[in-house]
Design an enzyme around this catalytic site. Structure first.
Site, PDB file in Angstrom:
ATOM      1  N   GLN A   1       0.837  -1.218   0.000  1.00 36.95           N
ATOM      2  CA  GLN A   1       0.000   0.000   0.000  1.00 36.95           C
ATOM      3  C   GLN A   1       0.870   1.266   0.000  1.00 36.95           C
ATOM      4  OE1 GLN A   1      -0.082  -2.444   2.193  1.00 36.95           O
ATOM      5  NE2 GLN A   1      -0.037  -1.739   4.310  1.00 36.95           N
TER       6      GLN A   1
ATOM      7  N   ASN B   1      10.184  -6.620   2.300  1.00 37.10           N
ATOM      8  CA  ASN B   1       9.864  -8.046   2.189  1.00 37.10           C
ATOM      9  C   ASN B   1       9.287  -8.354   0.802  1.00 37.10           C
ATOM     10  OD1 ASN B   1       7.209  -7.195   2.254  1.00 37.10           O
ATOM     11  ND2 ASN B   1       6.830  -7.850   4.358  1.00 37.10           N
TER      12      ASN B   1
ATOM     13  N   SER C   1      17.948 -10.805   3.099  1.00 30.99           N
ATOM     14  CA  SER C   1      19.402 -10.650   3.237  1.00 30.99           C
ATOM     15  C   SER C   1      20.136 -11.984   3.055  1.00 30.99           C
ATOM     16  CB  SER C   1      19.725 -10.104   4.625  1.00 30.99           C
ATOM     17  OG  SER C   1      19.022  -8.909   4.814  1.00 30.99           O
TER      18      SER C   1
ATOM     19  N   GLN D   1      23.144 -12.298   9.437  1.00 29.60           N
ATOM     20  CA  GLN D   1      22.126 -12.129   8.390  1.00 29.60           C
ATOM     21  C   GLN D   1      20.913 -12.998   8.663  1.00 29.60           C
ATOM     22  OE1 GLN D   1      22.482  -9.377   6.210  1.00 29.60           O
ATOM     23  NE2 GLN D   1      23.891  -9.312   7.930  1.00 29.60           N
TER      24      GLN D   1
ATOM     25  N   HIS E   1      17.879 -11.476  10.472  1.00 27.93           N
ATOM     26  CA  HIS E   1      16.983 -10.528   9.814  1.00 27.93           C
ATOM     27  C   HIS E   1      15.614 -11.137   9.556  1.00 27.93           C
ATOM     28  CE1 HIS E   1      19.286  -6.962   8.878  1.00 27.93           C
ATOM     29  NE2 HIS E   1      20.313  -7.684   8.504  1.00 27.93           N
TER      30      HIS E   1
ATOM     31  N   GLU F   1      24.734 -11.353  -2.051  1.00 31.48           N
ATOM     32  CA  GLU F   1      24.600  -9.947  -1.641  1.00 31.48           C
ATOM     33  C   GLU F   1      25.874  -9.515  -0.897  1.00 31.48           C
ATOM     34  OE1 GLU F   1      21.799  -9.292   1.513  1.00 31.48           O
ATOM     35  OE2 GLU F   1      21.526  -7.180   0.995  1.00 31.48           O
ATOM     36  N   HIS F   2      26.257 -10.316   0.114  1.00 30.72           N
ATOM     37  CA  HIS F   2      27.474 -10.040   0.890  1.00 30.72           C
ATOM     38  C   HIS F   2      28.410 -11.231   0.790  1.00 30.72           C
ATOM     39  CE1 HIS F   2      24.098  -8.141   3.265  1.00 30.72           C
ATOM     40  NE2 HIS F   2      24.838  -7.095   3.003  1.00 30.72           N
TER      41      HIS F   2
ATOM     42  N   ASP G   1      26.886  -3.016   7.225  1.00 32.50           N
ATOM     43  CA  ASP G   1      25.457  -2.732   7.416  1.00 32.50           C
ATOM     44  C   ASP G   1      25.236  -1.351   8.027  1.00 32.50           C
ATOM     45  OD1 ASP G   1      24.602  -5.088   6.378  1.00 32.50           O
ATOM     46  OD2 ASP G   1      24.202  -6.073   8.288  1.00 32.50           O
TER      47      ASP G   1
ATOM     48  N   HIS H   1      12.640  11.961 -42.135  1.00 35.52           N
ATOM     49  CA  HIS H   1      13.940  12.011 -41.467  1.00 35.52           C
ATOM     50  C   HIS H   1      14.997  12.534 -42.438  1.00 35.52           C
ATOM     51  CE1 HIS H   1      11.975   9.305 -38.667  1.00 35.52           C
ATOM     52  NE2 HIS H   1      13.027   9.315 -37.853  1.00 35.52           N
TER      53      HIS H   1
HETATM   54  N1  LIG Z   1      18.772  -5.310   1.673  1.00 32.08           N
HETATM   55  C1  LIG Z   1      18.736  -4.444   2.669  1.00 32.08           C
HETATM   56  O1  LIG Z   1      19.404  -3.453   2.630  1.00 32.08           O
HETATM   57  C2  LIG Z   1      17.856  -4.697   3.832  1.00 32.08           C
HETATM   58  C3  LIG Z   1      17.899  -3.866   4.952  1.00 32.08           C
HETATM   59  C4  LIG Z   1      17.028  -4.124   5.983  1.00 32.08           C
HETATM   60  C5  LIG Z   1      16.120  -5.166   5.881  1.00 32.08           C
HETATM   61  N2  LIG Z   1      16.137  -5.947   4.774  1.00 32.08           N
HETATM   62  C6  LIG Z   1      15.167  -7.004   4.548  1.00 32.08           C
HETATM   63  O2  LIG Z   1      13.914  -6.354   4.402  1.00 32.08           O
HETATM   64  C7  LIG Z   1      12.905  -7.226   4.847  1.00 32.08           C
HETATM   65  C8  LIG Z   1      12.023  -6.478   5.826  1.00 32.08           C
HETATM   66  O3  LIG Z   1      10.825  -7.171   5.966  1.00 32.08           O
HETATM   67  P1  LIG Z   1       9.753  -6.816   7.060  1.00 32.08           P
HETATM   68  O4  LIG Z   1       8.609  -7.744   6.869  1.00 32.08           O
HETATM   69  O5  LIG Z   1      10.402  -6.744   8.380  1.00 32.08           O
HETATM   70  O6  LIG Z   1       9.332  -5.305   6.766  1.00 32.08           O
HETATM   71  P2  LIG Z   1       8.685  -4.614   5.492  1.00 32.08           P
HETATM   72  O7  LIG Z   1       8.583  -3.180   5.834  1.00 32.08           O
HETATM   73  O8  LIG Z   1       9.396  -4.971   4.257  1.00 32.08           O
HETATM   74  O9  LIG Z   1       7.227  -5.222   5.369  1.00 32.08           O
HETATM   75  C9  LIG Z   1       6.206  -4.951   6.271  1.00 32.08           C
HETATM   76  C10 LIG Z   1       4.912  -4.779   5.501  1.00 32.08           C
HETATM   77  O10 LIG Z   1       4.600  -5.977   4.816  1.00 32.08           O
HETATM   78  C11 LIG Z   1       3.213  -6.005   4.582  1.00 32.08           C
HETATM   79  N3  LIG Z   1       2.678  -7.345   4.820  1.00 32.08           N
HETATM   80  C12 LIG Z   1       3.043  -8.213   5.781  1.00 32.08           C
HETATM   81  N4  LIG Z   1       2.289  -9.324   5.695  1.00 32.08           N
HETATM   82  C13 LIG Z   1       1.440  -9.134   4.669  1.00 32.08           C
HETATM   83  C14 LIG Z   1       0.405  -9.943   4.075  1.00 32.08           C
HETATM   84  N5  LIG Z   1       0.126 -11.161   4.548  1.00 32.08           N
HETATM   85  N6  LIG Z   1      -0.273  -9.444   3.024  1.00 32.08           N
HETATM   86  C15 LIG Z   1       0.029  -8.221   2.522  1.00 32.08           C
HETATM   87  N7  LIG Z   1       0.992  -7.419   3.043  1.00 32.08           N
HETATM   88  C16 LIG Z   1       1.691  -7.888   4.095  1.00 32.08           C
HETATM   89  C17 LIG Z   1       2.574  -5.041   5.544  1.00 32.08           C
HETATM   90  O11 LIG Z   1       1.944  -4.044   4.811  1.00 32.08           O
HETATM   91  C18 LIG Z   1       3.726  -4.469   6.356  1.00 32.08           C
HETATM   92  O12 LIG Z   1       3.595  -3.069   6.494  1.00 32.08           O
HETATM   93  C19 LIG Z   1      13.593  -8.428   5.449  1.00 32.08           C
HETATM   94  O13 LIG Z   1      13.583  -9.462   4.473  1.00 32.08           O
HETATM   95  C20 LIG Z   1      15.034  -7.984   5.677  1.00 32.08           C
HETATM   96  O14 LIG Z   1      15.973  -9.001   5.533  1.00 32.08           O
HETATM   97  C21 LIG Z   1      16.960  -5.714   3.746  1.00 32.08           C
HETATM   98  N1  LIG Z   2      22.099  -6.643   6.256  1.00 35.08           N
HETATM   99  C1  LIG Z   2      21.051  -5.766   5.743  1.00 35.08           C
HETATM  100  C2  LIG Z   2      21.155  -5.737   4.248  1.00 35.08           C
HETATM  101  O1  LIG Z   2      21.014  -6.977   3.705  1.00 35.08           O
HETATM  102  C3  LIG Z   2      21.145  -4.362   6.231  1.00 35.08           C
HETATM  103  C4  LIG Z   2      21.030  -4.153   7.703  1.00 35.08           C
HETATM  104  C5  LIG Z   2      20.429  -3.141   8.338  1.00 35.08           C
HETATM  105  N2  LIG Z   2      20.595  -3.328   9.664  1.00 35.08           N
HETATM  106  C6  LIG Z   2      21.289  -4.400   9.845  1.00 35.08           C
HETATM  107  N3  LIG Z   2      21.533  -4.908   8.647  1.00 35.08           N
HETATM  108 ZN   LIG Z   3      22.225  -6.900   8.345  1.00 30.76          ZN
END
Ligand SMILES: NC(=O)c1ccc[n+]([C@@H]2O[C@H](COP(=O)([O-])OP(=O)(O)OC[C@H]3O[C@@H](n4cnc5c(N)ncnc54)[C@H](O)[C@@H]3O)[C@@H](O)[C@H]2O)c1
Ligand SMILES: N[C@H](CO)Cc1c[nH]c[nH+]1
Ligand SMILES: [Zn+2]
Length: 433
Positions: free
Chosen positions: A194, A217, A240, A262, A265, A330-331, A364, A423
């Site tokens: 959303q 996610n 991650s 990782q 997470h 990724e890492h 990170d 042209h």
């Molecule tokens: N690559 C990076 O730099 C980095 C950094 C931090 C976190 N991450 C990753 O990001 C991800 C974060 O995920 P998260 O879930 O904590 O937060 P998020 O903010 O990505 O997702 C939360 C949202 O998901 C939606 N949601 C959850 N369940 C749902 C459903 N059943 N139907 C529809 N929508 C739904 C909701 O709207 C909620 O607000 C993790 O996989 C983490 O590893 C990556």
């Molecule tokens: N490892 C994540 C990226 O894959 C980033 C993060 C934020 N805080 C801790 N770790």
């Molecule tokens: Zn991390």
């Protein structure tokens, strides 16, 4: 005992096992994509009302108007002012280091003039308004605010709109303070598909942006994939990942904790260790079992390591490098002697952490490079989030009188060849002037 998968590359079916280990649907998952498509269409049609309903459904936020889901700059400044000194200092130090690193990525305009006076060049401009997605479903990520916002600021983006889910209305002060440190203009406390839809299409309250960046996610990733074209996106990121290559001479506890870092997470995060030393893999497995007991996010780590983790015995470090290039992690930690020599052999990785002292966690938070990185093997074709994601290139062409004659002849010949009269004649008019 934690049941982490063990492989040996001499197993005849190793290649197939590896493919299976890396398989991940994520944003491509049909069920998730279906849910996301409906949310996007609904927000596009009903705007704020739909955003509020989904925020209620998924994050248990009961707002009567969008103003309750929006934070002005003053609220961000207040969070920064009230932060404990140690946290504020760490945040500012990290921001400084990330800014210094990203300053070097800034692209400049250039041009050159040919002998006949024709000028050709490339003009660099920043995006006008970007949406920063900061994940917040299962944990809060102040560091992701820095990693999203700082390159945008360095590029010169005029307006930064941040979205961050706040399950049950719980604001994270460090996240808000990070937004203040980076000069974010507005924050909406919404997340998921959303929030992506609101940024992509605009609603009565959320301004439409030009590009959406940041991790999230599978719902967030699927939404970004679907809105690409309406707006720009940085990448479709998955959970991650960490791949460690170790020669067997690093403390097994260090490596176990790097794998946990990782895994904690997300249940879907992936942590893999490659080593030519079987006894070392046994030692890391023992460390995992012992250290896991004290970890607050024990259940998440266990699930992640049991479902998607692996300890793989390789023939030698060269084979480990070949596998790493296939995985394109990724890492990538190179926990070995002379890591700089081995790093040269790595073609595909989001970030390489070189040497026993360089744990991925430093990257990170505060080393300087961006932590928003390509995942799920996409490092084969994409790069870390950077200043270049917030800059655009426009080509410049200014033809001299002489240039119009020489280029006009070439263009007209090719245009007639393509059967495109207008042209050709457009170019020919200038040849006769
Ligand atoms: N690559 C990076 O730099 C980095 C950094 C931090 C976190 N991450 C990753 O990001 C991800 C974060 O995920 P998260 O879930 O904590 O937060 P998020 O903010 O990505 O997702 C939360 C949202 O998901 C939606 N949601 C959850 N369940 C749902 C459903 N059943 N139907 C529809 N929508 C739904 C909701 O709207 C909620 O607000 C993790 O996989 C983490 O590893 C990556
Ligand atoms: N490892 C994540 C990226 O894959 C980033 C993060 C934020 N805080 C801790 N770790
Ligand atoms: Zn991390």
């Amino acid at each position: 005992m934690l049941n982490i998968k063990r492989y040996n590359t001499t197993q005849p079916d190793f290649d197939a096992q590896l493919v299976q280990l890396l398989a991940f649907e994520g944003a491509q998952d049909a069920a998730i994509d279906h849910v996301v498509a409906d949310i996007l269409a609904d927000v596009k049609k009903r705007g704020d009302a739909a955003v509020m309903e989904y925020s209620q459904r998924f994050d248990r936020l009961s707002a009567k108007s969008m103003s309750e889901l929006s934070l002005p700059k003053e609220r961000l400044e207040e969070a920064l002012r009230n932060l404990p000194a140690e946290q504020r200092d760490a945040l500012e130090q990290a921001a400084h280091r990330v800014r210094t690193y990203h300053d070097r990525q800034l692209m400049a305009s250039w041009s050159y003039t040919e002998e006949d006076g024709t000028m050709l060049g490339q003009q660099i401009t920043a995006l006008d308004r970007v949406g920063l997605y900061v994940p917040g479903g299962k944990a809060a990520y102040p560091s992701s605010v820095l990693m999203n916002a700082i390159p945008a600021k360095v590029a010169g983006v005029a307006e930064l709109i941040m979205v961050v889910p706040t399950p049950d209305g719980q604001l994270n002060e460090l996240v808000l303070a990070a937004a203040a440190v980076c000069g974010v203009d507005r924050v909406f406390t919404i997340g998921g598909a959303q929030a992506v839809a609101a940024l992509a299409y605009g609603t009565e309250s959320v301004p439409q942006v030009d590009k959406i960046v940041g991790p999230g996610n599978a719902y967030v990733a699927a939404a970004k994939r679907r809105v690409f074209g309406v707006v720009g996106i940085d990448m479709v990121a998955g959970p991650s990942e960490i791949l460690v290559i170790c020669d067997g001479k690093t403390d097994p506890d260090w490596i176990a904790m790097d794998l946990f870092s990782q895994a904690e997470h997300d249940e879907l995060a992936q942590s893999i260790l490659l080593s030519p030393d079987g006894a070392f893999l046994d030692a890391v497995a023992a460390s995992i079992d012992r250290l896991l007991e004290d970890m607050p996010r024990k259940a998440v780590i266990r699930e992640s390591l049991e479902n998607r983790g692996a300890l793989i015995q390789v023939k030698d470090l060269d084979e480990a490098v070949r596998i790493a290039n296939y995985i394109a992690p990724e890492h990538l930690e190179l926990s070995m002697d002379e890591p700089e020599l081995w790093a040269k052999k790595i073609k595909h990785a989001g970030a390489i952490f070189m040497g026993r002292m360089t744990c991925e966690a430093l990257g990170d938070y505060c080393a300087g490079p961006n932590h928003v990185l390509p995942t799920s093997r996409t490092a084969r074709f994409s790069s870390p989030l950077g200043v270049y994601d917030f800059q655009k290139r426009t080509s410049l062409i200014q033809v001299s009188k002489q240039g119009a004659v020489t280029l006009g002849k070439v263009a007209a010949t090719l245009a007639y060849g393509e059967g495109l009269q207008a042209h050709a004649r457009s170019a020919e008019y200038r040849m006769k002037s």
